[in-house]
Write an enzyme that holds these catalytic residues in place. Sequence first.
Site, PDB file in Angstrom:
ATOM      1  N   LYS A   1     -16.117 -13.471  -7.925  1.00 20.10           N
ATOM      2  CA  LYS A   1     -16.156 -14.909  -7.649  1.00 20.10           C
ATOM      3  C   LYS A   1     -16.859 -15.261  -6.348  1.00 20.10           C
ATOM      4  O   LYS A   1     -17.168 -16.408  -6.115  1.00 20.10           O
ATOM      5  CB  LYS A   1     -14.776 -15.535  -7.743  1.00 20.10           C
ATOM      6  CG  LYS A   1     -13.757 -15.161  -6.742  1.00 20.10           C
ATOM      7  CD  LYS A   1     -12.553 -16.081  -6.998  1.00 20.10           C
ATOM      8  CE  LYS A   1     -11.274 -15.541  -6.483  1.00 20.10           C
ATOM      9  NZ  LYS A   1     -10.150 -16.434  -6.789  1.00 20.10           N
TER      10      LYS A   1
ATOM     11  N   GLU B   1       2.237   8.245   5.440  1.00 16.00           N
ATOM     12  CA  GLU B   1       2.670   6.846   5.431  1.00 16.00           C
ATOM     13  C   GLU B   1       4.127   6.779   4.955  1.00 16.00           C
ATOM     14  O   GLU B   1       4.675   7.772   4.461  1.00 16.00           O
ATOM     15  CB  GLU B   1       1.764   6.017   4.514  1.00 16.00           C
ATOM     16  CG  GLU B   1       0.349   5.873   5.077  1.00 16.00           C
ATOM     17  CD  GLU B   1      -0.569   4.991   4.264  1.00 16.00           C
ATOM     18  OE1 GLU B   1      -1.489   4.442   4.854  1.00 16.00           O
ATOM     19  OE2 GLU B   1      -0.369   4.873   3.046  1.00 16.00           O
TER      20      GLU B   1
ATOM     21  N   HIS C   1       3.999  -6.334   3.787  1.00 13.32           N
ATOM     22  CA  HIS C   1       3.680  -5.202   4.667  1.00 13.32           C
ATOM     23  C   HIS C   1       4.388  -5.454   5.985  1.00 13.32           C
ATOM     24  O   HIS C   1       4.335  -6.563   6.528  1.00 13.32           O
ATOM     25  CB  HIS C   1       2.174  -5.106   4.872  1.00 13.32           C
ATOM     26  CG  HIS C   1       1.734  -3.783   5.433  1.00 13.32           C
ATOM     27  ND1 HIS C   1       2.036  -3.392   6.719  1.00 13.32           N
ATOM     28  CD2 HIS C   1       1.045  -2.754   4.880  1.00 13.32           C
ATOM     29  CE1 HIS C   1       1.527  -2.172   6.923  1.00 13.32           C
ATOM     30  NE2 HIS C   1       0.925  -1.770   5.823  1.00 13.32           N
TER      31      HIS C   1
ATOM     32  N   ARG D   1       8.405   0.520   2.585  1.00 10.20           N
ATOM     33  CA  ARG D   1       8.008  -0.770   3.144  1.00 10.20           C
ATOM     34  C   ARG D   1       9.018  -1.884   3.043  1.00 10.20           C
ATOM     35  O   ARG D   1       9.148  -2.706   3.946  1.00 10.20           O
ATOM     36  CB  ARG D   1       6.787  -1.262   2.382  1.00 10.20           C
ATOM     37  CG  ARG D   1       5.569  -0.915   3.065  1.00 10.20           C
ATOM     38  CD  ARG D   1       4.399  -1.335   2.297  1.00 10.20           C
ATOM     39  NE  ARG D   1       3.368  -0.416   2.715  1.00 10.20           N
ATOM     40  CZ  ARG D   1       2.182  -0.334   2.171  1.00 10.20           C
ATOM     41  NH1 ARG D   1       1.885  -1.131   1.178  1.00 10.20           N
ATOM     42  NH2 ARG D   1       1.322   0.521   2.625  1.00 10.20           N
TER      43      ARG D   1
ATOM     44  N   HIS E   1       1.511  -8.647   1.101  1.00 11.67           N
ATOM     45  CA  HIS E   1       0.482  -7.611   1.120  1.00 11.67           C
ATOM     46  C   HIS E   1       0.020  -7.191  -0.280  1.00 11.67           C
ATOM     47  O   HIS E   1      -1.148  -6.917  -0.481  1.00 11.67           O
ATOM     48  CB  HIS E   1       1.041  -6.395   1.855  1.00 11.67           C
ATOM     49  CG  HIS E   1       0.088  -5.254   1.982  1.00 11.67           C
ATOM     50  ND1 HIS E   1      -1.087  -5.347   2.686  1.00 11.67           N
ATOM     51  CD2 HIS E   1       0.132  -3.984   1.496  1.00 11.67           C
ATOM     52  CE1 HIS E   1      -1.723  -4.177   2.636  1.00 11.67           C
ATOM     53  NE2 HIS E   1      -1.008  -3.345   1.911  1.00 11.67           N
TER      54      HIS E   1
ATOM     55  N   ARG F   1       5.872  -0.856  -4.360  1.00 12.71           N
ATOM     56  CA  ARG F   1       4.794   0.151  -4.412  1.00 12.71           C
ATOM     57  C   ARG F   1       4.878   1.118  -3.239  1.00 12.71           C
ATOM     58  O   ARG F   1       5.008   0.701  -2.078  1.00 12.71           O
ATOM     59  CB  ARG F   1       3.447  -0.555  -4.379  1.00 12.71           C
ATOM     60  CG  ARG F   1       2.275   0.392  -4.259  1.00 12.71           C
ATOM     61  CD  ARG F   1       0.985  -0.365  -4.335  1.00 12.71           C
ATOM     62  NE  ARG F   1       0.773  -1.194  -3.189  1.00 12.71           N
ATOM     63  CZ  ARG F   1       0.061  -0.833  -2.113  1.00 12.71           C
ATOM     64  NH1 ARG F   1      -0.474   0.363  -2.048  1.00 12.71           N
ATOM     65  NH2 ARG F   1      -0.104  -1.670  -1.122  1.00 12.71           N
TER      66      ARG F   1
ATOM     67  N   LEU G   1      -4.842   2.041  -4.738  1.00 14.88           N
ATOM     68  CA  LEU G   1      -6.252   2.359  -5.019  1.00 14.88           C
ATOM     69  C   LEU G   1      -6.284   3.410  -6.129  1.00 14.88           C
ATOM     70  O   LEU G   1      -7.132   3.388  -7.014  1.00 14.88           O
ATOM     71  CB  LEU G   1      -6.939   2.876  -3.760  1.00 14.88           C
ATOM     72  CG  LEU G   1      -7.267   1.791  -2.720  1.00 14.88           C
ATOM     73  CD1 LEU G   1      -7.688   2.413  -1.398  1.00 14.88           C
ATOM     74  CD2 LEU G   1      -8.345   0.850  -3.227  1.00 14.88           C
TER      75      LEU G   1
HETATM   76  P1  FAD Z   1      -9.800  -6.245  -5.679  1.00 14.72           P
HETATM   77  O1  FAD Z   1     -10.407  -5.153  -4.902  1.00 14.72           O
HETATM   78  O2  FAD Z   1      -8.957  -7.218  -4.950  1.00 14.72           O
HETATM   79  O3  FAD Z   1     -11.000  -7.004  -6.374  1.00 14.72           O
HETATM   80  C1  FAD Z   1     -10.764  -8.208  -7.084  1.00 14.72           C
HETATM   81  C2  FAD Z   1     -12.096  -8.664  -7.647  1.00 14.72           C
HETATM   82  O4  FAD Z   1     -11.876  -9.693  -8.595  1.00 14.72           O
HETATM   83  C3  FAD Z   1     -13.040  -9.249  -6.602  1.00 14.72           C
HETATM   84  O5  FAD Z   1     -14.344  -8.814  -6.877  1.00 14.72           O
HETATM   85  C4  FAD Z   1     -12.942 -10.749  -6.857  1.00 14.72           C
HETATM   86  O6  FAD Z   1     -14.120 -11.474  -6.514  1.00 14.72           O
HETATM   87  C5  FAD Z   1     -12.760 -10.762  -8.365  1.00 14.72           C
HETATM   88  N1  FAD Z   1     -12.157 -11.978  -8.892  1.00 14.72           N
HETATM   89  C6  FAD Z   1     -10.906 -12.467  -8.693  1.00 14.72           C
HETATM   90  N2  FAD Z   1     -10.746 -13.624  -9.356  1.00 14.72           N
HETATM   91  C7  FAD Z   1     -11.911 -13.867  -9.998  1.00 14.72           C
HETATM   92  C8  FAD Z   1     -12.386 -14.914 -10.816  1.00 14.72           C
HETATM   93  N3  FAD Z   1     -11.644 -15.985 -11.135  1.00 14.72           N
HETATM   94  N4  FAD Z   1     -13.662 -14.853 -11.282  1.00 14.72           N
HETATM   95  C9  FAD Z   1     -14.472 -13.818 -10.961  1.00 14.72           C
HETATM   96  N5  FAD Z   1     -14.068 -12.794 -10.184  1.00 14.72           N
HETATM   97  C10 FAD Z   1     -12.810 -12.826  -9.718  1.00 14.72           C
HETATM   98  N6  FAD Z   1      -4.017   0.278  -1.256  1.00 14.72           N
HETATM   99  C11 FAD Z   1      -4.065   1.621  -1.116  1.00 14.72           C
HETATM  100  O7  FAD Z   1      -3.869   2.354  -2.089  1.00 14.72           O
HETATM  101  N7  FAD Z   1      -4.322   2.166   0.110  1.00 14.72           N
HETATM  102  C12 FAD Z   1      -4.554   1.407   1.214  1.00 14.72           C
HETATM  103  O8  FAD Z   1      -4.806   1.934   2.286  1.00 14.72           O
HETATM  104  C13 FAD Z   1      -4.501   0.006   1.088  1.00 14.72           C
HETATM  105  N8  FAD Z   1      -4.700  -0.802   2.166  1.00 14.72           N
HETATM  106  C14 FAD Z   1      -4.744  -2.155   1.986  1.00 14.72           C
HETATM  107  C15 FAD Z   1      -5.045  -2.977   3.073  1.00 14.72           C
HETATM  108  C16 FAD Z   1      -5.142  -4.350   2.900  1.00 14.72           C
HETATM  109  C17 FAD Z   1      -5.479  -5.231   4.063  1.00 14.72           C
HETATM  110  C18 FAD Z   1      -4.917  -4.916   1.607  1.00 14.72           C
HETATM  111  C19 FAD Z   1      -5.003  -6.403   1.397  1.00 14.72           C
HETATM  112  C20 FAD Z   1      -4.592  -4.103   0.546  1.00 14.72           C
HETATM  113  C21 FAD Z   1      -4.504  -2.724   0.722  1.00 14.72           C
HETATM  114  N9  FAD Z   1      -4.215  -1.885  -0.354  1.00 14.72           N
HETATM  115  C22 FAD Z   1      -4.248  -0.529  -0.190  1.00 14.72           C
HETATM  116  C23 FAD Z   1      -4.092  -2.421  -1.702  1.00 14.72           C
HETATM  117  C24 FAD Z   1      -5.424  -2.218  -2.440  1.00 14.72           C
HETATM  118  O9  FAD Z   1      -6.491  -2.395  -1.542  1.00 14.72           O
HETATM  119  C25 FAD Z   1      -5.590  -3.176  -3.598  1.00 14.72           C
HETATM  120  O10 FAD Z   1      -4.452  -3.178  -4.393  1.00 14.72           O
HETATM  121  C26 FAD Z   1      -6.771  -2.769  -4.459  1.00 14.72           C
HETATM  122  O11 FAD Z   1      -7.932  -2.640  -3.673  1.00 14.72           O
HETATM  123  C27 FAD Z   1      -7.004  -3.780  -5.563  1.00 14.72           C
HETATM  124  O12 FAD Z   1      -8.211  -3.470  -6.196  1.00 14.72           O
HETATM  125  P2  FAD Z   1      -8.646  -4.278  -7.485  1.00 14.72           P
HETATM  126  O13 FAD Z   1      -9.895  -3.657  -7.957  1.00 14.72           O
HETATM  127  O14 FAD Z   1      -7.501  -4.400  -8.402  1.00 14.72           O
HETATM  128  O15 FAD Z   1      -8.940  -5.744  -6.918  1.00 14.72           O
HETATM  129  C1  SIN Z   2      -1.843   0.548   5.029  1.00 10.60           C
HETATM  130  O1  SIN Z   2      -2.842   1.118   5.437  1.00 10.60           O
HETATM  131  O2  SIN Z   2      -0.794   0.427   5.673  1.00 10.60           O
HETATM  132  C2  SIN Z   2      -1.873  -0.022   3.663  1.00 10.60           C
HETATM  133  C3  SIN Z   2      -1.645   1.046   2.700  1.00 10.60           C
HETATM  134  C4  SIN Z   2      -1.317   0.453   1.375  1.00 10.60           C
HETATM  135  O3  SIN Z   2      -1.207  -0.759   1.232  1.00 10.60           O
HETATM  136  O4  SIN Z   2      -1.137   1.239   0.446  1.00 10.60           O
END
Ligand code: FAD
Ligand code: SIN
Length: 526
Positions: free
Chosen positions: A34, A112, A236, A283, A344, A379, A385
């Site tokens: 998006k 972690e 978080h 967490r 988070h 979680r 990821l």
């Molecule tokens: P996302 O990576 O969120 O991608 C969503 C996609 O959908 C984007 O491209 C967006 O543009 C698209 N989208 C959404 N709505 C629409 C729409 N209506 N139309 C078109 N496109 C749309 N997890 C871990 O395992 N380890 C970590 O260290 C970790 N650290 C984190 C740190 C932070 C700050 C955050 C916020 C999360 C963290 N997480 C971590 C969680 C993890 O990053 C996410 O759960 C994961 O990346 C989600 O991936 P995804 O592909 O499901 O979605």
């Molecule tokens: C963090 O780095 O603390 C986030 C890790 C996660 O959300 O899994």
Amino acid sequence: MSIDTDVLIVGSGAAGLTAALNLAETRNVAVIAKGALGEGATGRAQGGIAAVLEEGDSFEAHINDTMIAGAGLNDPKVVEHVIEAAPRAIEHLIELGVPFATDGNALHLTREGGHSHRRIVHVADATGYAIQQALEAAAAKHPNIRLVPDMVAVDLVTGRNASHFSTSGAVHGLYAYHRRKKRVETLTGRATILATGGAGRAYLYSTAPRGATGDGIAMAWRAGCRVSNMEMMQFHPTCLYNLQVKNFLITEAVRGEGGILKHPETGHRFMPDYDERGELAPRDIVARAIDHEIKRDGLDYVFLDISEREPDFVRAHFPNIYEKLLGLGIDITAEPIPVVPAQHYTCGGVVVGLDGRTDAPGLYAAGEVTQSGLHGANRLASNSLLECLVFGEAAAKHIDANWDSLPDVPPIRAWDESRVTDSDEEVVITQTWGEIRRFMWNYVGIVRTTKRLERAKHRIDMLRREVTEYYGHFRVTPDLIELRNLVEVADLIIRSALSRHESRGLHYTLDYPKMLAQPKDTVLVP
Ligand code: FAD
Ligand code: SIN
């Protein structure tokens, strides 16, 4: 531009791009996002990915840690499947060029909360950025993958949108708003994968990206799919408290490498008062403890202190956090970091099976948008990821293997704007958005009561009527699309929370403080 392709993927994070790369050898794929491609949560991930790689660690231990964090609500079959797939998923990322940190010849593993072993592979404190870059580069190179930024999915296309109306329930693609052309286009495919991430922006304070408005959950719900465990919103424990910089995460790995939580006035290390695992308890427990300290003593924040470790160690392990905070006047090698909990991660979502299939024929989902059974009531850090990688691949494989049985795409009616006009009251959108996020934070937050949830329900019912009326009168814009989805997911969260009469994992209510003997998913049926 109308797109007609084999497979449509909504979302360009870890889940969406993994699915695309696994399909591209045999199918044409279009991936829409998006905004810019790298704007999802994936690029923000700091800590890393959990996998059993340490000598002395075992799949059983990782499975057990995941189930303990998830308070028994996880599906053991799914947990086992995902955790056993983790080492191969990491191997695959290395092949794509992700430069994970090493320790001699082996991968460096950090630790972690909730993990009984060192288990987290990482790229310093910016793991997600490196993964996003590697996946995007591989997808951009592939001739069968078309990457389409700036397309906002509005709704899934079903038989109801076909020229010959059908109630089969099958999904044939979606309507999406083209930001540059400012109009809604029709995108069709034999299969559609939702990889839209979570719904964190339903809350006032969240580490999630601006676009985490639960679009995929709301679209799947409107298309007739079940949604589960939406009350399980993860907070978080350690988001930076700073009046200028909101939403900056301080990775859990800081606690994993020795960071201590302290009362900002007395300097007391309070976590051992709450849990024997101290700062490395799961967490939900750490976030609730901080919330309790803050509310009891009227604090703005608590301290997270890693200054006991060697400055060189801190700078080497957390270079981005170090630089960012130094820019704000905090030298983390010498002084504590003010932190507060913030929303988070969305543990609940669209119900999927091990192959990523949803309830609607032709519709799949992967990543944070789903409730796959992996996370249960909370979680475990760095398991998400991993979920994106495993389910992105699983959905792709199922689509490919079952290509001939996927629904044919019938002629679809174009988006109809004949009865709406341009809005002259955009203020309604910002006002309503702010209102939702505030009452969700105050009434549906870390500690809940039935009375607060009922208050929230009353407000969301009212706002839903207003937004539905507004949506019926005006042309869609990205903000309106997101607001409509936010109202939908906030309602799903509140309804789920009201229906759980126990405290389990992330759902903690003063009215039902005990955990019931039998874990049971909350499942909402449209
Ligand atoms: P996302 O990576 O969120 O991608 C969503 C996609 O959908 C984007 O491209 C967006 O543009 C698209 N989208 C959404 N709505 C629409 C729409 N209506 N139309 C078109 N496109 C749309 N997890 C871990 O395992 N380890 C970590 O260290 C970790 N650290 C984190 C740190 C932070 C700050 C955050 C916020 C999360 C963290 N997480 C971590 C969680 C993890 O990053 C996410 O759960 C994961 O990346 C989600 O991936 P995804 O592909 O499901 O979605
Ligand atoms: C963090 O780095 O603390 C986030 C890790 C996660 O959300 O899994």
